[in-house]
Each structure stands twice: as C-alpha cells, then as structure tokens.
Design an enzyme around this catalytic site. Sequence first.
Site, mmCIF file in Angstrom:
data_model
loop_
_atom_site.group_PDB
_atom_site.id
_atom_site.type_symbol
_atom_site.label_atom_id
_atom_site.label_comp_id
_atom_site.label_asym_id
_atom_site.label_seq_id
_atom_site.Cartn_x
_atom_site.Cartn_y
_atom_site.Cartn_z
ATOM 1 C CG ASP A 96 40.595 39.862 45.355
ATOM 2 O OD1 ASP A 96 40.940 40.952 44.856
ATOM 3 O OD2 ASP A 96 39.967 38.982 44.729
ATOM 4 N NE ARG A 97 35.951 46.045 44.501
ATOM 5 C CZ ARG A 97 35.754 47.037 43.636
ATOM 6 N NH1 ARG A 97 35.904 48.286 44.025
ATOM 7 N NH2 ARG A 97 35.407 46.765 42.391
ATOM 8 C CG ASP A 98 36.025 43.272 41.970
ATOM 9 O OD1 ASP A 98 35.334 43.922 42.777
ATOM 10 O OD2 ASP A 98 36.649 43.803 41.037
ATOM 11 C CE1 TYR A 155 39.331 45.914 35.324
ATOM 12 C CE2 TYR A 155 38.675 45.876 33.013
ATOM 13 C CZ TYR A 155 39.644 45.757 33.986
ATOM 14 O OH TYR A 155 40.942 45.459 33.635
ATOM 15 N NE ARG A 168 47.528 43.940 36.562
ATOM 16 C CZ ARG A 168 46.202 44.044 36.402
ATOM 17 N NH1 ARG A 168 45.555 45.107 36.860
ATOM 18 N NH2 ARG A 168 45.514 43.109 35.786
HETATM 19 MG MG MG Z 1 39.048 38.673 42.869
HETATM 20 ZN ZN ZN Z 2 49.693 49.743 40.312
#
Ligand code: MG
Ligand code: ZN
Length: 162
Positions: free
Chosen positions: A8-10, A20, A102
């Site tokens: 995962d990134r954030d 965001y 997603r």
């Molecule tokens: Mg995250």
């Molecule tokens: Zn999507």
Amino acid sequence: MTKALFLDRDGVLNRELGRYVASVDEFELLPTVVQALKFASDAGFLLIIISNQGGVAKGLYGMEAVHAMQRSLQEALDSWGVSITEGYYCPHHPDHGLCLCRKPKPLMLQKAIARFGIDPARSFMIGDGQRDMDAANAAGVNGILMPSNGDLFEVISALPWA
Ligand SMILES: [Mg+2]
Ligand SMILES: [Zn+2]
C-alpha cells in the site's frame, strides 16, 4: 515463479496525512522506507505498489501527480540499487461510479501476479487498512497489517521469509 512484496502507499511508504496526498510536495517518505525496501529487494522480492487514489476521480489531482510521486520514491532508491517493479493505482471512487479495481477488490494484485509470474503464496501485501488485508486474502497473498505511518523496516525485517 517469483515472489513479491505488495505495498500500500499512503501510511506505509509515505506519510498518511488524513487527506489526499495531492502533489509530490506532500509526498513525504517515512523514515525507514528506503532501508526496508533495500532489505526486501536483497531478499529477492519484486516491489509492487497497490494503491487506491480516489482523489483522481474527485478531480483533486491527476495521474501525472501520482506518477511523479512514484518517480520521487524511485529517485530515493536509485543510489541503493533498488527498483520499484511497478505501481498499480485505482483512480476511481464509488462517489463517481463503481470499478473493478479499487481495494478491497483484488484485481490490481491479480494483474501483477499474472504479468510478472508471481507466486501469491510466497508473497506479502503490507498495508495499514483492512481493505488491504481483504484484497490480499482474495488474491491468495499473505496480508500484513501495520500501523499507519509505522516503521516499515521493523515490519519487513520480522517477516517469515518464504
Ligand atoms: Mg494506506
Ligand atoms: Zn478502480
């Protein structure tokens, strides 16, 4: 078949801001990320980012900003001889229509698994949210939940190396 570390990134690679992350100026790498990714790369893992970026669907920033953030991470890794294999980003948001990619859906992981010939059972997905774990489970990858903005090196160095 190879093995991969899905990330995962954030909150895992860069600081989760509670909103965001819209530009490279707001993309702050967490302190142990470079060492952590070096460790995993040396252990033979492909490094693959799997990230929901619903801010794109909301018009808050574009994919070019997302790619600039990945480049800035790669630049930090360059002198260590470490490469991010690929980044997969879902630019959709349910407020603006449903999609198949997603998280917690596993499609981004499944695309990477197919493209790079990855063995999911020897691979890990590290994330700071339940939807990361759900996506991992649905793809047959071992999910590792860590605290948001936690110490990625500590997490990776404690993994059971498959
Ligand atoms: Mg995250
Ligand atoms: Zn999507």
